[in-house]
Structure formats: structure tokens, C-alpha cells
Design an enzyme around this catalytic site. Sequence first.
Site, PDB file in Angstrom:
ATOM      1  N   LYS A 296     144.346 -35.908  55.383  1.00  0.00           N
ATOM      2  CA  LYS A 296     143.308 -36.733  54.771  1.00  0.00           C
ATOM      3  C   LYS A 296     142.356 -35.780  54.067  1.00  0.00           C
ATOM      4  O   LYS A 296     141.567 -35.068  54.693  1.00  0.00           O
ATOM      5  CB  LYS A 296     142.562 -37.544  55.841  1.00  0.00           C
ATOM      6  CG  LYS A 296     141.376 -38.335  55.328  1.00  0.00           C
ATOM      7  CD  LYS A 296     141.733 -39.306  54.220  1.00  0.00           C
ATOM      8  CE  LYS A 296     142.465 -40.511  54.754  1.00  0.00           C
ATOM      9  NZ  LYS A 296     142.737 -41.524  53.703  1.00  0.00           N
TER      10      LYS A 296
ATOM     11  N   HIS B  69     150.931 -47.397  54.635  1.00  0.00           N
ATOM     12  CA  HIS B  69     149.535 -47.009  54.816  1.00  0.00           C
ATOM     13  C   HIS B  69     149.041 -47.444  56.193  1.00  0.00           C
ATOM     14  O   HIS B  69     149.588 -48.345  56.804  1.00  0.00           O
ATOM     15  CB  HIS B  69     148.722 -47.699  53.709  1.00  0.00           C
ATOM     16  CG  HIS B  69     147.253 -47.695  53.914  1.00  0.00           C
ATOM     17  ND1 HIS B  69     146.548 -48.810  54.346  1.00  0.00           N
ATOM     18  CD2 HIS B  69     146.348 -46.714  53.746  1.00  0.00           C
ATOM     19  CE1 HIS B  69     145.272 -48.508  54.411  1.00  0.00           C
ATOM     20  NE2 HIS B  69     145.116 -47.252  54.070  1.00  0.00           N
TER      21      HIS B  69
END
Lengths: 392, 392
Positions: free
Chosen positions: A161, A290
Site C-alpha cells: 500500500k 480488491h
Amino acid sequence: MKIVDLKVTPVAFPDPPLRNSTGVHEPYALRTIVQVYTDDGLVGLGETYGGSVMASQIEGARPAILGEDPYGLERLRLKVGSPRTFGAIEVACLDIIGKATGRPLCDILGGRVRDAVPYSAYLFYKYADEDGKGEVGSAEQMVEQARDFVRNYGFKTLKIKGGVLPPEEEVETFRALREAFGDGYQIRIDPNAIWSVETSIRVIRKIRDCDPEYVEDPTWGIAGMALVRRSVDVPLSTNMCVTDFDHIPESVRAGAVDVILSDHHFWGGMVATKHLAAICASFKLGLSMHSNSHLGISMAAMTHLASSIPNMLYACDTHYPWAEEDLIDGGKLTFNDGCMRVPDGPGLGVRLDEDKLQEFADNFRLRKQLTRDDISEMKKRDPNWLPFRPRW
Amino acid sequence: MKIVDLKVTPVAFPDPPLRNSTGVHEPYALRTIVQVYTDDGLVGLGETYGGSVMASQIEGARPAILGEDPYGLERLRLKVGSPRTFGAIEVACLDIIGKATGRPLCDILGGRVRDAVPYSAYLFYKYADEDGKGEVGSAEQMVEQARDFVRNYGFKTLKIKGGVLPPEEEVETFRALREAFGDGYQIRIDPNAIWSVETSIRVIRKIRDCDPEYVEDPTWGIAGMALVRRSVDVPLSTNMCVTDFDHIPESVRAGAVDVILSDHHFWGGMVATKHLAAICASFKLGLSMHSNSHLGISMAAMTHLASSIPNMLYACDTHYPWAEEDLIDGGKLTFNDGCMRVPDGPGLGVRLDEDKLQEFADNFRLRKQLTRDDISEMKKRDPNWLPFRPRW
């Protein structure tokens, strides 16, 4: 069979201070638990995004679903409208159908083509936890985090991330991970569209020799993604610029993305995600999955779904390892060799732990947030914080 | 639940001398009936294209399906491969699932959004039947045929199978139908790609003031259709240039068609047709349904399927009124007000009449054709016949 009741329970559960381009995760992550009851005594479970607003939206679907047959998913989709609301209710209906037929939920979706679904290690830069441990703010610390994930769960795919540190530092992180993990591992990065088009091109050129699996949402919008994509030879993926069936034609026309990240929570449910998979197959797009912070009901749903999609060839993302506790009976589901086995049915194959549901609901009631707010949480640490997009 | 046996029965049934751009229907139409047996005693029915070749292909799927679970449709799709073969087997599996759950087949597809499915009157130029009656070779005769269809079945949509007479005469037919049938009726024409691009443009310009619902396959190929479409303001549909998921991207890119005609027999089954419907919704294409000569099992399947697809807004095509007899228990299914009600379940809601199956199988054995052959049949009437494409 008729739907006779709906119970919507907003919950909250402890979440570490994970960083992203918008700010930082709050101390409690929010989810909504949906229970759909039928006249023959079956209860279907669903889980979706959290906060009072989401819970109210689902509660608002009550008149649309009461009296309907859980098999009547096309009617329900039309009547409920909102893909997010329908998605939560649809999972509960599919859970009911699975229970009614004594079948694992994946069988209601065409059956599994894999018994275990590969997931990725979702790596975060993070602040130290309340006990002062666990800060991750450097390439070395990220490699340590990755080693923990690989050791504990066996993941073969690492997802960074990004969008947190200046791009050069995140390039360093990517390089360090590639050096630490060999060809047997896939590495992807997702800066949540915080890089400009030009920065995206420059960053991707720097990491391309590290064999990125794909770069997720380097920049904002279909137009921006298309500008990046024409200048790089690295596949791009998205869960930000193509999030609805209506976005697909323009994305295809622009050649903006190579891989679409599905998410049954916002694409309108599990069957809709199977439709999305068919579109990806037709248009030769890749398909991945996701994740947001979630609990075991979503984990089970994601696993059933991915098990039934032949072209789900990427490891799915999941925040699940970051949740310390779960509200399903028997505690958290487990990963083996980076995969989660499809839960045995019927339906989702998970049941609520009513005490934990109560506890997580109490957590929510103490805070009663409208919606997730990483920005305000970040402002506690940096009063001048603004979630620039692009920032770099 | 496991599949333990497969029975493939090629059948033939009387068919009138209906004309098309390729030639003329043979005296017997061919179909293949599929029966899939499970270890718990259920039998699922399927029906698809006819002839020995098709029957052999389905028979060839035996090793791929024996021992498999009928719920395992994604596995079966991968293992069977050919969309036509899988389509027939999939319907039988869905029929089994419906029977196992006591549900009408449409419920296995997400449930019905309409209780009755509208169909179109499939109008043909034709030679006289064996008794010498029933030639249709002029506009007046076609209007008569249409009146019969409307009187007998209540259809509100008229489909002309064109490509038989010179284009000016078919324009006359279209005009005569529009004059005979007012605004409450939709009229479409399908010359099976026998017109050149230029002829297509000229013909469509001549019928556009007659408010055609759409023109189906005026010319050949995605390239040809796109050339026509950019010159006319009448929607074009196809079941010839977009017949596979792999054809869709190029068609979209070229702007070749407005409406895709689904057909679960060659798009890979009923679930695949639902995926096609989702693609049409995503790309703002219309969705209609194609037909070949068929019997009641296909009729039931088409009706269950269309009932479960919200964006199936066109009346579906069907040859069913042209079949004098059926091999399902109780005889032919009936139309009311131009629609067919979704058969009551479980499954397809139709059963085989074993005597009729035997009779239709005997019909086939007497002829034993490899495949349908309208060209050879036409050569009996015109030895110099060649199926030009384009012809005009």
C-alpha cells in the site's frame, strides 16, 4: 420461501494505524453485518462497508426485500437499486440458497474451479501501535513486515500500500522487497492514485526492472491512467477509476487498464462479479480482487466467489490478517500456503458468534461514526494534513 | 450428486419449405435431445442443433462429464470446451438443479422478472407445402401469413426472414406489413447478410420511414456492418457477426451493431447468456434472442432464460409455431397474447414424451444427416443454385 426480516448491525473492531494516501486508519475499523431471515427459519449472512450511513442505506432496503423470494435476485437487484446495498443483501440471499440446498455457496455460483484461493500479503506503512511497537516507515521495516506475513501465512504475492512516502522512498521499498524475495514471489504496489501522470511514468520506469506484477491506480481517472499506460510497459490495475459497469466502455476505449480489481461489495454482489469476470474474459482484461478492512463473513464470501471464477488468476487482496479478532463462530479463518480453502457449506460456511457480534456492535455504539474517516484521524497527528491528489 | 450417464438422441421432425438466403428448409428439421442422468435418479433435459456431427460432438463430451457434479458448471465448461456442446449439457444440468431444489429453472438463473416472455412472429417466404397450399412469395401473401400468426398467437412483433427475393420486393413486403399493422406492432427484417454494404444502405433508407425496429445482419461481417451502420440511422442487430465473446471487442470498437441476438445454444449456455446480457448492459447494446428450428425443450429453456434477464426488452425470435408436433409430454407449449408463460417447475417444467422421442429419433435414423443442408435442398428445385453472399 419468503424474506420475513432483516437485521442490520453496524460493528467496529480494533484496527492498527495503517497508513495510506488519504491518511491513517482509525483505531476501529467499521463494518456492517446483515442478517436476512426467511419464513422457513433460515438466516443468511452478509457483510459490507461500515458506518451509520451504510447501515441506514441497507435498513432502507427493508420494504424492497420483505416478502420477496431469496431466489429472486434479479427482482431484488432492480428493487434495491444501489449496488453496495444490494451486494450485502445478495450475499445473504445466496447464503440462504446454499443453506436451503445444503450446498456450499460457491456451488450456487457455478461451483469451484479451485479448492483454495490464493491471497496476497497486504503490506502497509504504519505508525507504531499503542504499545509503541510496530512502526513501519522504511524499506527495511517493510521487508520485515513482509517476512512476517510470508512466515505466518505463506503468501506468495506481496502488495505494497503505497502513496504514503515520497515516491523515491517507495521505489526503495519495492527494490528491497524484490531483493529479499526472489522470482517465486509477485510484487504489486498501490499508491491510490496519489501520483501525477508524469510521476507515475517516472516511478514505474524505476521499478519496472523489479518485475512488478502490476501497478494499481498510480494516478487518478481513466484519462490519467490511459496517459500513463501508453508510456509504460507495466500492466496497470484499478479499483478506483473502473468501479462500475458503466465505467468499462470508456476504460476499454482509452486503453486505461490491464486488470480490473473486482469487489463484490461495490460491484453489486457475487453474481455481478461473475458478470464482470466474463467482461474481462471477453475484452482480454485481467481480473484481480480488491479488499477493504473486513471480517470473516466477507472473507468467506470472497473465497467462495474467487473459487468459482476461472479467470481469477491473481492472488486476491485481503486486509484480513490485520483484524485481530472476528465475529464468526470458532474465530478467524486461517490461511495455508498463502491460500484460504473454500469453507465447507452449506452457504458461506460461517456462523455468527453472537457474543462477539454484541461486543463489536457495542464497539460501534460507543463511537457511532457516520463513515470511515482516515483524514480526521491523520489530522490528530498532523493538524495541517490535506489529502492531496496528486501529492507528487 | 454425480452425473452417471448421458443419452444423446438425434431427432428429426417435419418442417415446411421455408426459404432463406442460403436455400430452403429440408422436409425434416434436425435437433439433438440430451438427457443427463445423476446418481440420485434425476434426469436433466437439453436440446440443441441437430445432425450426426452435433450428436457426435455431444457424445464426445461423455468422459468430461461423467462423475462430475451438475452444480460444477464452471468445471464442466472448462472440461467440455465447445460452447455448443456445453450449452446443451448445461441446460440439462440446470434442469437437474431445478429438479433437485424443486425450483423452476429461471430461479437457478436469478429468478424471473417477467412471468411471460414476448415472442415475435417469424415470417417466411416459402414454397407450397406438399399439399400444394401455403406458398408465400409476395407482399400480399406475407401479410396474410402475418395475419394468421397474429390471430393464432397474438404476437406484437413481426420478423421477416428476408434475403430471398430481390431487395425491392422485400421492401414492398416491409411496406405492406407496416400498412397492414399499425403502430402497435414492431417489424424487423433479417436478410442473413445477403446484401452488399451499398445495397444494405439503400434498402434501409427505403424502409426507414416504415419504422423498422431493427435490421438484422443486412450485410456480412463486423467491417461490413460498421460501414452500413455509419450511413443509416436505423439500429442494426446481429446473430452472424457477433456470435462469441471474442467478437465483442472488435464490434464495439467498430460500432458495428446496436443489438446482439443471444442464443444459449451457441453462446455457451444460459449462464453465459446472462453474462452476455451484462456485457450488453455495460456497453449500452440492446439484447434480443435468435432462434433456429426447435422443439419444446429449447422453447422452455429460452422462456426461462428470457424471463430472468431484465434487459431482454425485445420480443424473442422463435421458429416454434412452424413445428407441427413436439416430443414433450402434453404436446406443444402455447402462446397467449404473443407471449409464453414461464413453465412451472421444477427445472425446465417439461418432460419427454418417450413415444414421440422414439418417433422423432426414427425420423432421423431414416435420413441420418450429418448436418442441416438448405443448399442441397434448394438445388433440387434449382440445380444451378449457389448461395451467393452478397447476392445483391
